[in-house]
Design a protein around this motif. Structure first.
Motif, PDB file in Angstrom:
ATOM      1  N   GLN A   1       2.456  29.307  73.779  1.00  0.00           N
ATOM      2  CA  GLN A   1       3.378  28.260  73.400  1.00  0.00           C
ATOM      3  C   GLN A   1       4.503  28.175  74.413  1.00  0.00           C
ATOM      4  N   ALA A   2       4.901  26.965  74.782  1.00  0.00           N
ATOM      5  CA  ALA A   2       6.043  26.777  75.675  1.00  0.00           C
ATOM      6  C   ALA A   2       7.316  26.918  74.854  1.00  0.00           C
ATOM      7  N   TYR A   3       8.316  27.554  75.418  1.00  0.00           N
ATOM      8  CA  TYR A   3       9.562  27.771  74.698  1.00  0.00           C
ATOM      9  C   TYR A   3      10.679  26.973  75.337  1.00  0.00           C
ATOM     10  N   PRO A   4      11.656  26.594  74.541  1.00  0.00           N
ATOM     11  CA  PRO A   4      12.742  25.764  75.054  1.00  0.00           C
ATOM     12  C   PRO A   4      13.596  26.516  76.066  1.00  0.00           C
ATOM     13  N   HIS A   5      14.409  25.766  76.754  1.00  0.00           N
ATOM     14  CA  HIS A   5      15.272  26.319  77.794  1.00  0.00           C
ATOM     15  C   HIS A   5      16.249  27.383  77.315  1.00  0.00           C
ATOM     16  N   PRO A   6      16.631  27.454  76.030  1.00  0.00           N
ATOM     17  CA  PRO A   6      17.548  28.537  75.634  1.00  0.00           C
ATOM     18  C   PRO A   6      17.055  29.922  76.007  1.00  0.00           C
ATOM     19  N   THR A   7      15.743  30.109  76.078  1.00  0.00           N
ATOM     20  CA  THR A   7      15.196  31.399  76.483  1.00  0.00           C
ATOM     21  C   THR A   7      15.655  31.743  77.895  1.00  0.00           C
ATOM     22  N   ILE A   8      15.530  30.805  78.785  1.00  0.00           N
ATOM     23  CA  ILE A   8      15.949  31.013  80.169  1.00  0.00           C
ATOM     24  C   ILE A   8      17.469  31.087  80.250  1.00  0.00           C
TER      25      ILE A   8
ATOM     26  N   LEU B 261      13.479  36.089  72.596  1.00  0.00           N
ATOM     27  CA  LEU B 261      14.623  35.365  73.164  1.00  0.00           C
ATOM     28  C   LEU B 261      14.759  33.976  72.553  1.00  0.00           C
ATOM     29  N   ALA B 262      13.637  33.293  72.341  1.00  0.00           N
ATOM     30  CA  ALA B 262      13.680  31.964  71.727  1.00  0.00           C
ATOM     31  C   ALA B 262      14.220  32.045  70.303  1.00  0.00           C
ATOM     32  N   ILE B 263      13.797  33.066  69.558  1.00  0.00           N
ATOM     33  CA  ILE B 263      14.300  33.238  68.191  1.00  0.00           C
ATOM     34  C   ILE B 263      15.789  33.557  68.214  1.00  0.00           C
ATOM     35  N   LEU B 264      16.195  34.477  69.088  1.00  0.00           N
ATOM     36  CA  LEU B 264      17.610  34.855  69.160  1.00  0.00           C
ATOM     37  C   LEU B 264      18.489  33.691  69.588  1.00  0.00           C
ATOM     38  N   ALA B 265      17.952  32.818  70.414  1.00  0.00           N
ATOM     39  CA  ALA B 265      18.729  31.653  70.868  1.00  0.00           C
ATOM     40  C   ALA B 265      19.123  30.756  69.702  1.00  0.00           C
ATOM     41  N   ASN B 266      18.358  30.813  68.612  1.00  0.00           N
ATOM     42  CA  ASN B 266      18.635  29.974  67.442  1.00  0.00           C
ATOM     43  C   ASN B 266      19.345  30.714  66.321  1.00  0.00           C
ATOM     44  N   GLN B 267      19.681  31.985  66.549  1.00  0.00           N
ATOM     45  CA  GLN B 267      20.357  32.788  65.529  1.00  0.00           C
ATOM     46  C   GLN B 267      21.870  32.748  65.750  1.00  0.00           C
ATOM     47  N   THR B 268      22.610  32.693  64.680  1.00  0.00           N
ATOM     48  CA  THR B 268      24.066  32.722  64.791  1.00  0.00           C
ATOM     49  C   THR B 268      24.636  34.095  64.478  1.00  0.00           C
ATOM     50  N   GLY B 269      23.822  34.969  63.930  1.00  0.00           N
ATOM     51  CA  GLY B 269      24.296  36.299  63.576  1.00  0.00           C
ATOM     52  C   GLY B 269      23.212  37.329  63.795  1.00  0.00           C
TER      53      GLY B 269
END
Length: 104
Positions: A3-10, A36-44
């Motif tokens: 799966q391709a992941y969004p730029h927040p990973t980079i 990294l993709a999951i963490l990019a969307n986490q606030t805590g």
């Protein structure tokens, strides 16, 4: 299927003073890219077990066994999350078993 992941990973890897070698090593693992993709969307903070559950659900859906989730959590705990912490991409507290992005 990969799966391709969004730029927040980079973007998470670019926020730190990583060498090209460190960045390539970090991103060489599909699991770490997914983390990294999951963490990019986490606030805590997120627990290692919850993170493992999310990773397994992405790949295996509801068919995943508890043993598979446990194996992923063990791998995260011993390998992937310490690397993220060592490279300064996230902070992992192995005692509390939680990780948070940009926690430094």
């Amino acid at each position: 299927m990969t799966q391709a992941y969004p730029h927040p990973t980079i973007e998470l890897t670019e926020q730190n003073d990583l060498t090209d070698s460190e960045r390539y090593r970090l991103l060489s693992s599909e699991r770490r890219r997914r983390v990294l993709a999951i963490l990019a969307n986490q606030t805590g903070p997120i627990s290692c077990d919850e993170l493992a559950g999310m990773l397994v659900a992405e790949v295996r859906g509801s068919d995943a066994s508890e043993d598979v989730r446990r194996d992923v959590a063990i791998s995260l705990h011993h390998s992937d999350l310490p690397m993220l912490d060592d490279l300064g991409v996230a902070t992992y507290d192995p005692t509390a078993n939680v990780v948070v992005r940009d926690g430094r």
